[in-house]
Design a protein around this motif. Structure first.
Motif, PDB file in Angstrom:
ATOM      1  N   LEU A 126     -14.549  31.015 -24.879  1.00 27.92           N
ATOM      2  CA  LEU A 126     -14.425  31.933 -26.012  1.00 27.92           C
ATOM      3  C   LEU A 126     -15.729  32.021 -26.786  1.00 27.92           C
ATOM      4  CD1 LEU A 126     -12.501  33.741 -27.620  1.00 27.92           C
ATOM      5  CD2 LEU A 126     -11.882  31.735 -28.990  1.00 27.92           C
ATOM      6  N   LYS A 157     -17.944  34.147 -24.729  1.00 27.63           N
ATOM      7  CA  LYS A 157     -17.495  35.537 -24.717  1.00 27.63           C
ATOM      8  C   LYS A 157     -17.835  36.253 -26.008  1.00 27.63           C
ATOM      9  CE  LYS A 157     -15.134  38.958 -22.870  1.00 27.63           C
ATOM     10  NZ  LYS A 157     -15.610  39.648 -21.642  1.00 27.63           N
ATOM     11  N   LEU A 158     -17.714  35.558 -27.131  1.00 25.39           N
ATOM     12  CA  LEU A 158     -18.006  36.150 -28.438  1.00 25.39           C
ATOM     13  C   LEU A 158     -19.501  36.187 -28.750  1.00 25.39           C
ATOM     14  CD1 LEU A 158     -15.151  34.530 -30.584  1.00 25.39           C
ATOM     15  CD2 LEU A 158     -15.231  36.844 -29.607  1.00 25.39           C
ATOM     16  N   LEU A 185     -21.364  33.674 -29.606  1.00 25.83           N
ATOM     17  CA  LEU A 185     -21.801  32.688 -30.595  1.00 25.83           C
ATOM     18  C   LEU A 185     -22.882  31.782 -30.017  1.00 25.83           C
ATOM     19  CD1 LEU A 185     -18.307  31.731 -32.091  1.00 25.83           C
ATOM     20  CD2 LEU A 185     -19.970  33.412 -32.933  1.00 25.83           C
TER      21      LEU A 185
END
Length: 251
Positions: free
Chosen positions: A27, A30-31, A33
């Motif tokens: 995640l 994917k984001l 960050l």
């Protein structure tokens, strides 16, 4: 949300953190960050640039996208199912021994990954755990998709083919199976069935960190409880469902 939280807290401790990390790290990538380029296992970056976090992030990271999402979810399911079964079955009450198995398999997979330029280690580690579960429960009859039934010892190889069909790499699954076999042979097969010495033993610091919750259960000097249950099931003709692990007819 309360039901989801209760379900998450019901997952065995080590599996819970592994499962959570396998969701959180993809995640984060994917984001955006953290750039995914810092999450892969690249030998040059690990060895020459001393980016020592890469073997860890490569174990949890998976590039989720339209073409890989289903493969990721399937392997996340395998992680939850078979890690939970091992942690609450053959390794019940012995988290240090289970952690040692994961560390041994992980180290072997990292070394193989560096040698073979494998950038992602999630699937090999999951498959190594699934392989150990399948061998400890080898005589159980499991049910796969479309009602196909076979002994649990064949499950890792069936999944190898299944993952390949839905977009995985045979190499990842094969390495996981081979590493799982190495652990199973050295920890169970060689000392118990062949009368050899114990080459693997859990370090004491892991027992201090993760003390046994009860003594004398599934010790490595005797066949694990799951193996004894599998033998009893075979004698009694019991059959197990691949997705749930219950004898058919119990529900």
């Amino acid at each position: 949300m309360s039901d989801l939280g209760d379900w998450f807290r019901s997952i065995p401790l080590i599996t819970r953190y592994w499962f959570a990390g396998s969701i959180a790290v993809p995640l984060v990538g994917k984001l955006g960050l953290i750039s995914p380029v810092y999450l892969f296992l690249w030998p040059d970056a690990f060895i020459n640039r001393f980016q020592i976090w890469r073997p860890i992030t490569a174990t949890f990271f998976f590039p989720v996208g339209p073409g890989t999402g289903f493969l990721y979810l399937v392997n996340l399911y395998f992680l939850y199912q078979y890690s939970s079964r091992l942690e609450t079955g053959a390794f019940d009450g012995r988290p240090a021994d289970y952690m040692f198995m994961l560390l041994f398999n992980w180290i072997c997979i990292v070394i193989t990954g560096l040698a073979m330029d494998m950038q992602l280690l999630m699937i090999p580690l999951i498959m190594s755990v699934l392989y150990v579960w399948a061998q400890l429960n080898r005589d159980m009859i499991v049910t796969f998709w479309f009602g196909t039934r076979f002994k649990a010892c064949y499950l890792p190889w069936v999944i190898l083919g299944f993952n390949y069909i839905i977009g995985g790499s045979v190499i990842n699954e094969l390495i996981g199976n081979l590493v799982g076999h190495l652990y199973f042979f050295l920890m169970f097969k060689y000392p118990m069935d062949l009368g050899g010495r114990n080459f693997l033993s859990t370090p004491q610091f892991l027992y201090r960190w993760l003390p046994n919750r009860r003594g004398g259960v599934s010790g490595f000097g005797v066949p694990p409880a799951s193996m004894r249950r599998a033998a009893e099931d075979q004698q009694g003709g019991g059959r197990h469902n691949w997705g749930q692990g219950f004898r058919l007819g119990d529900q």
